[in-house]
Design an enzyme around this catalytic site. Structure first.
Site, PDB file in Angstrom:
ATOM      1  N   SER A 192       0.798  -2.710  50.217  1.00 35.48           N
ATOM      2  CA  SER A 192       1.088  -3.539  51.392  1.00 35.48           C
ATOM      3  C   SER A 192      -0.078  -3.512  52.360  1.00 35.48           C
ATOM      4  O   SER A 192      -0.831  -2.525  52.428  1.00 35.48           O
ATOM      5  CB  SER A 192       2.331  -2.965  52.070  1.00 35.48           C
ATOM      6  OG  SER A 192       2.483  -3.502  53.350  1.00 35.48           O
ATOM      7  N   TYR A 216       7.549   4.607  55.517  1.00 37.22           N
ATOM      8  CA  TYR A 216       7.372   3.552  54.514  1.00 37.22           C
ATOM      9  C   TYR A 216       5.877   3.345  54.232  1.00 37.22           C
ATOM     10  O   TYR A 216       5.432   3.331  53.075  1.00 37.22           O
ATOM     11  CB  TYR A 216       8.011   2.236  54.994  1.00 37.22           C
ATOM     12  CG  TYR A 216       7.553   1.026  54.199  1.00 37.22           C
ATOM     13  CD1 TYR A 216       7.999   0.823  52.904  1.00 37.22           C
ATOM     14  CD2 TYR A 216       6.640   0.103  54.743  1.00 37.22           C
ATOM     15  CE1 TYR A 216       7.564  -0.268  52.166  1.00 37.22           C
ATOM     16  CE2 TYR A 216       6.207  -0.990  54.020  1.00 37.22           C
ATOM     17  CZ  TYR A 216       6.667  -1.174  52.724  1.00 37.22           C
ATOM     18  OH  TYR A 216       6.223  -2.252  51.994  1.00 37.22           O
ATOM     19  N   LYS A 220       3.198   4.037  50.699  1.00 40.87           N
ATOM     20  CA  LYS A 220       2.219   3.138  50.064  1.00 40.87           C
ATOM     21  C   LYS A 220       0.836   3.810  50.008  1.00 40.87           C
ATOM     22  O   LYS A 220       0.147   3.766  48.973  1.00 40.87           O
ATOM     23  CB  LYS A 220       2.122   1.812  50.823  1.00 40.87           C
ATOM     24  CG  LYS A 220       3.407   0.992  50.816  1.00 40.87           C
ATOM     25  CD  LYS A 220       3.799   0.537  49.415  1.00 40.87           C
ATOM     26  CE  LYS A 220       5.092  -0.244  49.389  1.00 40.87           C
ATOM     27  NZ  LYS A 220       5.649  -0.428  48.063  1.00 40.87           N
TER      28      LYS A 220
HETATM   29  P1  NAD Z   1      13.216  -6.022  47.401  1.00 39.88           P
HETATM   30  O1  NAD Z   1      14.006  -4.981  48.105  1.00 39.88           O
HETATM   31  O2  NAD Z   1      13.765  -7.392  47.378  1.00 39.88           O
HETATM   32  O3  NAD Z   1      12.908  -5.563  45.898  1.00 39.88           O
HETATM   33  C1  NAD Z   1      12.775  -4.207  45.531  1.00 39.88           C
HETATM   34  C2  NAD Z   1      13.713  -3.948  44.373  1.00 39.88           C
HETATM   35  O4  NAD Z   1      13.572  -2.585  43.973  1.00 39.88           O
HETATM   36  C3  NAD Z   1      15.189  -4.165  44.719  1.00 39.88           C
HETATM   37  O5  NAD Z   1      15.744  -5.053  43.789  1.00 39.88           O
HETATM   38  C4  NAD Z   1      15.807  -2.784  44.620  1.00 39.88           C
HETATM   39  O6  NAD Z   1      17.142  -2.842  44.173  1.00 39.88           O
HETATM   40  C5  NAD Z   1      14.869  -2.093  43.668  1.00 39.88           C
HETATM   41  N1  NAD Z   1      14.811  -0.634  43.789  1.00 39.88           N
HETATM   42  C6  NAD Z   1      14.633   0.105  44.909  1.00 39.88           C
HETATM   43  N2  NAD Z   1      14.629   1.407  44.599  1.00 39.88           N
HETATM   44  C7  NAD Z   1      14.801   1.497  43.260  1.00 39.88           C
HETATM   45  C8  NAD Z   1      14.893   2.577  42.345  1.00 39.88           C
HETATM   46  N3  NAD Z   1      14.868   3.846  42.744  1.00 39.88           N
HETATM   47  N4  NAD Z   1      15.050   2.292  41.034  1.00 39.88           N
HETATM   48  C9  NAD Z   1      15.132   1.025  40.598  1.00 39.88           C
HETATM   49  N5  NAD Z   1      15.077  -0.030  41.412  1.00 39.88           N
HETATM   50  C10 NAD Z   1      14.907   0.201  42.744  1.00 39.88           C
HETATM   51  O7  NAD Z   1      11.760  -6.016  48.033  1.00 39.88           O
HETATM   52  P2  NAD Z   1      10.550  -7.028  47.827  1.00 39.88           P
HETATM   53  O8  NAD Z   1      10.340  -7.717  49.113  1.00 39.88           O
HETATM   54  O9  NAD Z   1      10.719  -7.794  46.603  1.00 39.88           O
HETATM   55  O10 NAD Z   1       9.375  -5.974  47.683  1.00 39.88           O
HETATM   56  C11 NAD Z   1       8.926  -5.519  46.421  1.00 39.88           C
HETATM   57  C12 NAD Z   1       7.842  -4.478  46.623  1.00 39.88           C
HETATM   58  O11 NAD Z   1       6.794  -5.041  47.399  1.00 39.88           O
HETATM   59  C13 NAD Z   1       8.309  -3.239  47.387  1.00 39.88           C
HETATM   60  O12 NAD Z   1       7.686  -2.113  46.821  1.00 39.88           O
HETATM   61  C14 NAD Z   1       7.793  -3.474  48.792  1.00 39.88           C
HETATM   62  O13 NAD Z   1       7.535  -2.271  49.476  1.00 39.88           O
HETATM   63  C15 NAD Z   1       6.498  -4.222  48.515  1.00 39.88           C
HETATM   64  N6  NAD Z   1       6.093  -5.072  49.644  1.00 39.88           N
HETATM   65  C16 NAD Z   1       6.961  -6.016  50.137  1.00 39.88           C
HETATM   66  C17 NAD Z   1       6.583  -6.781  51.227  1.00 39.88           C
HETATM   67  C18 NAD Z   1       7.522  -7.815  51.782  1.00 39.88           C
HETATM   68  O14 NAD Z   1       7.285  -8.290  52.894  1.00 39.88           O
HETATM   69  N7  NAD Z   1       8.554  -8.224  51.103  1.00 39.88           N
HETATM   70  C19 NAD Z   1       5.324  -6.600  51.806  1.00 39.88           C
HETATM   71  C20 NAD Z   1       4.466  -5.653  51.275  1.00 39.88           C
HETATM   72  C21 NAD Z   1       4.866  -4.881  50.183  1.00 39.88           C
HETATM   73  C1  UD1 Z   2       6.595  -5.746  58.876  1.00 39.05           C
HETATM   74  C2  UD1 Z   2       6.362  -4.260  58.814  1.00 39.05           C
HETATM   75  C3  UD1 Z   2       5.310  -3.979  57.723  1.00 39.05           C
HETATM   76  C4  UD1 Z   2       5.790  -4.551  56.375  1.00 39.05           C
HETATM   77  C5  UD1 Z   2       6.064  -6.042  56.549  1.00 39.05           C
HETATM   78  C6  UD1 Z   2       6.626  -6.658  55.310  1.00 39.05           C
HETATM   79  C7  UD1 Z   2       6.784  -3.387  61.065  1.00 39.05           C
HETATM   80  C8  UD1 Z   2       6.172  -2.796  62.268  1.00 39.05           C
HETATM   81  N1  UD1 Z   2       5.918  -3.767  60.104  1.00 39.05           N
HETATM   82  O1  UD1 Z   2       5.366  -6.369  59.176  1.00 39.05           O
HETATM   83  O2  UD1 Z   2       5.115  -2.603  57.590  1.00 39.05           O
HETATM   84  O3  UD1 Z   2       4.811  -4.365  55.382  1.00 39.05           O
HETATM   85  O4  UD1 Z   2       7.024  -6.218  57.631  1.00 39.05           O
HETATM   86  O5  UD1 Z   2       7.878  -6.132  54.998  1.00 39.05           O
HETATM   87  O6  UD1 Z   2       7.981  -3.482  60.928  1.00 39.05           O
HETATM   88  N2  UD1 Z   2       8.881 -10.920  64.983  1.00 39.05           N
HETATM   89  C9  UD1 Z   2       9.587 -11.461  66.054  1.00 39.05           C
HETATM   90  N3  UD1 Z   2      10.939 -11.455  65.984  1.00 39.05           N
HETATM   91  C10 UD1 Z   2      11.637 -10.930  64.934  1.00 39.05           C
HETATM   92  C11 UD1 Z   2      10.904 -10.385  63.829  1.00 39.05           C
HETATM   93  C12 UD1 Z   2       9.523 -10.386  63.903  1.00 39.05           C
HETATM   94  O7  UD1 Z   2       8.989 -11.950  67.015  1.00 39.05           O
HETATM   95  O8  UD1 Z   2      12.888 -10.942  64.945  1.00 39.05           O
HETATM   96  C13 UD1 Z   2       7.398 -10.954  65.024  1.00 39.05           C
HETATM   97  C14 UD1 Z   2       6.736  -9.609  64.927  1.00 39.05           C
HETATM   98  O9  UD1 Z   2       6.567  -9.041  66.183  1.00 39.05           O
HETATM   99  C15 UD1 Z   2       5.416  -9.970  64.233  1.00 39.05           C
HETATM  100  C16 UD1 Z   2       5.774 -11.150  63.350  1.00 39.05           C
HETATM  101  O10 UD1 Z   2       6.979 -11.681  63.896  1.00 39.05           O
HETATM  102  O11 UD1 Z   2       4.486 -10.398  65.183  1.00 39.05           O
HETATM  103  C17 UD1 Z   2       6.011 -10.769  61.895  1.00 39.05           C
HETATM  104  O12 UD1 Z   2       6.965  -9.731  61.827  1.00 39.05           O
HETATM  105  P1  UD1 Z   2       7.572  -9.201  60.435  1.00 39.05           P
HETATM  106  O13 UD1 Z   2       8.069 -10.340  59.667  1.00 39.05           O
HETATM  107  O14 UD1 Z   2       8.548  -8.110  60.758  1.00 39.05           O
HETATM  108  O15 UD1 Z   2       6.316  -8.630  59.669  1.00 39.05           O
HETATM  109  P2  UD1 Z   2       5.213  -7.545  60.143  1.00 39.05           P
HETATM  110  O16 UD1 Z   2       5.464  -7.053  61.512  1.00 39.05           O
HETATM  111  O17 UD1 Z   2       3.894  -8.134  59.887  1.00 39.05           O
END
Ligand code: NAD
Ligand code: UD1
Length: 404
Positions: A192, A216, A220
C-alpha cells in the site's frame, strides 16, 4: 499427437520439433508409468534447449501456456481480489481462490464465474491454518501466488493490533512457509501507499524510505521486509510488492465492486452510500490543507486498472527474480471536493456534505510517481475520475444489498 505449423521462421520450427519430442516423451512416461530420472532429465534438457530457441515475440504466449498457468489468489473474493480474478481468467490463467470470507461473500465466486464464463476452484480457508493452506498446495500445482488476504481498516487496527499482526503477518508467514515447502517461488503482494508514511513528499517514488503510523501500515512495511529477506535467502525467489494508491470503481458489469461491512471509512464507498440514501451526510475531513481547494488530495485508481497491473506483475515475476516494489497509481491527484463533484455527475444528484475537522493521521497530498510500473511492466492506468465514479455508482445501484 498432431502438430501443424505454417511459418517461415526457423525458431518456430525448432520450437515445434522440440514440443513434438517432448510430447512423445510425456506420452511414453504416462503409458509406461515410468518416471525414470533419465527421462525426466531429458525433458528438462529439452525445455532448456527450447528456451534458447524461442524468440522474444513468443515469450508471453509460450510462458503463459506452458510454464505458468495456475495462480493461487488469497483474498480472491474481496474487492481487489475479485477484479483481479476476472482479469487473470481473461488472460487465460487458471486460478485457485482461497478466502476465509471474513470480509467478503461466497457469492463473489459465482459472480467472477458469471463474468468470465469460466469455473474456478474455491477454498474457504484461513491463511493462518497451516494444514488448510498445505492441502491447497497438495491438491493443486500452484505456480505463483497473488496475495491479497489481509485485514485493512486503519482505525480498527489501532484498536485491535494483535488481531492485525496475527492475521496479516502470521498468515503471510504460514503462506510463505507452505510455498517454500512446495517449491513455489513467485508471489505478488498487495502492499500500500501507506508505507510512504508521513515524512515523504508526493509524488512518491519506490526508493523513498518506508514507515508507518498505525498497526495496519506496519503490517505492510514488515511484510515487505520479510519478502525482501526471503529473496536474499533464496536467489530463485521472485517477489513483486505492489503499492496501491486509492482503488475505487467497480467492474463494468456491475456484478462485482466494493462491498464493505458496516459504515465505510474510505471516501468513495461513503459517498456511494450517501448517494444511495443509506447514509445522511458526508463529512469532508478538513478544508484547510495546503492544496488547491483546501481538501485532501489522493491518487484514485480504477480497480480494473489495478487488476490489469497484477497480470503484468505476474508476467514480470515469471521472467525475473528478486524483490521489486512497484507503485500502482495514476500519478495524478484529485481533491475530496473534485471526487464529490464527479460522483454527483455520475449519480445525477447532489451529495449532502459538511466540512468537518481534519481526520487524525491524514496527510494533505498523496499521489504516485507511476513511472516504474510503465518502465518495468509497460503498464499505465487508463480510467479517469469520472469513469471511476460512474462505475462505482453503477455497482451501488445494481446491488442495493451488496453482493449476496
Ligand atoms: P478486502 O477486505 O475486500 O479483501 C481482502 C480479502 O481477504 C477478504 O475477502 C477477506 O475475507 C480475506 N481475508 C482476510 N484475512 C484472511 C485470512 N486470514 N485468510 C483468508 N482470507 C482472509 O480488501 P481489498 O480492498 O480487496 O484489499 C486487498 C488487499 O489490498 C489487502 O491486503 C489490503 O490491505 C490491500 N490494499 C487495499 C487498499 C484499498 O484501498 N482497498 C489499498 C492498499 C492496499
Ligand atoms: C486510507 C488509509 C490508508 C489506506 C487507504 C486505503 C487512513 C489515515 N489512511 O487512506 O492507510 O491504505 O485508506 O484503504 O485511514 N475523507 C473525507 N471523508 C470521509 C472519508 C475520507 O473527507 O468520510 C477524505 C480523507 O480525509 C482523505 C480522502 O478523503 O483526504 C481519502 O480518504 P480515504 O478514502 O480514507 O483514503 P486515505 O486517507 O488516502
Amino acid at each position: 499427437c498432431v502438430i501443424s505449423i505454417q511459418s517461415d521462421e526457423k525458431s518456430d520450427c525448432a520450437i515445434c520439433a522440440l514440443d513434438l519430442i517432448s510430447a512423445s516423451l510425456r506420452i511414453y512416461i504416462i503409458i509406461l508409468n515410468k518416471y525414470s530420472t533419465f527421462l525426466l532429465n531429458l525433458q528438462l534438457h529439452l525445455a532448456k534447449i527450447k528456451k534458447i530457441y524461442y524468440n522474444n515475440k513468443y515469450r508471453n504466449i509460450y510462458e503463459r501456456t506452458y510454464i505458468m498457468s495456475r495462480i493461487l489468489v488469497t483474498g480472491g473474493t474481496g474487492f481487489i481480489g475479485s477484479h483481479t480474478c476476472v482479469e487473470l481468467l481473461k488472460n487465460n490463467f487458471e486460478i485457485v481462490v482461497m478466502d476465509n470470507l471474513s470480509n467478503s461473500k461466497r457469492a463473489a465466486v459465482d459472480r467472477i464465474e458469471k463474468i468470465s464464463g469460466k469455473k474456478i476452484t474455491f477454498y474457504k480457508t484461513d491463511m493462518c491454518d497451516y494444514d488448510g493452506v498445505t492441502q491447497i498446495f497438495k491438491e493443486n500445482s500452484i505456480d505463483a501466488v497473488v496475495h491479497f488476504a489481509g485485514l485493512k481498516a486503519v482505525g480498527e487496527s489501532v484498536k485491535m493490533p494483535l488481531e492485525y499482526y496475527t492475521n496479516n503477518i502470521h498468515g503471510t508467514l504460514v503462506l510463505l512457509r507452505v510455498m517454500r515447502e512446495n517449491g513455489c517461488k513467485r508471489i505478488v503482494f498487495s502492499s500500500s501507499a501507506t508505507v510512504y508514511g508521513m515524512n515523504n513528499v508526493a509524488p512518491y517514488t519506490e526508493d523513498m524510505p518506508t514507515s508507518a503510523t498505525n498497526p495496519y501500515g506496519y503490517t505492510k512495511v514488515m511484510i515487505e521486509q520479510i519478502l525482501k529477506d526471503c529473496c536474499v535467502a533464496d536467489a530463485e525467489m521472485s517477489v513483486v510488492a505492489l503499492r496501491y494508491f486509492n482503488p475505487i470503481g467497480a467492474h463494468k458489469s456491475g456484478l462485482i465492486g466494493e462491498d464493505p461491512n458496516g459504515i465505510p471509512n474510505n471516501l468513495v464507498p461513503y459517498i456511494a452510500q450517501v448517494a444511495a440514501g443509506k447514509l445522511e451526510q458526508l463529512s469532508v475531513y478538513g478544508n484547510d490543507y495546503d492544496t488547491p481547494d483546501g481538501t485532501g488530495v489522493r491518487d484514485y485508481i480504477h480497480v480494473e486498472d489495478l487488476a490489469s497491473g497484477h497480470v503484468c506483475a505476474i508476467d514480470y515475476a515469471m521472467k525475473n527474480k528478486g524483490f521489486e516494489a512497484v507503485n500502482l497509481g495514476t500519478g495524478k491527484g484529485s481533491s475530496v471536493l473534485e471526487v464529490v463533484a464527479a460522483y454527483e455527475k455520475a449519480c445525477g444528484k447532489p451529495i449532502n456534505k459538511r466540512i468537518a475537522p481534519r481526520r487524525s493521521g491524514d496527510i494533505a497530498t498523496c499521489f504516485a510517481d507511476a513511472s516504474k510500473a510503465k518502465k518495468l511492466f509497460g503498464w499505465e492506468a487508463k480510467a479517469d475520475i469520472d469513469e471511476m465514479c460512474a462505475d462505482s455508482w453503477n455497482f451501488t445501484k445494481l446491488n442495493p444489498n451488496g453482493i449476496n
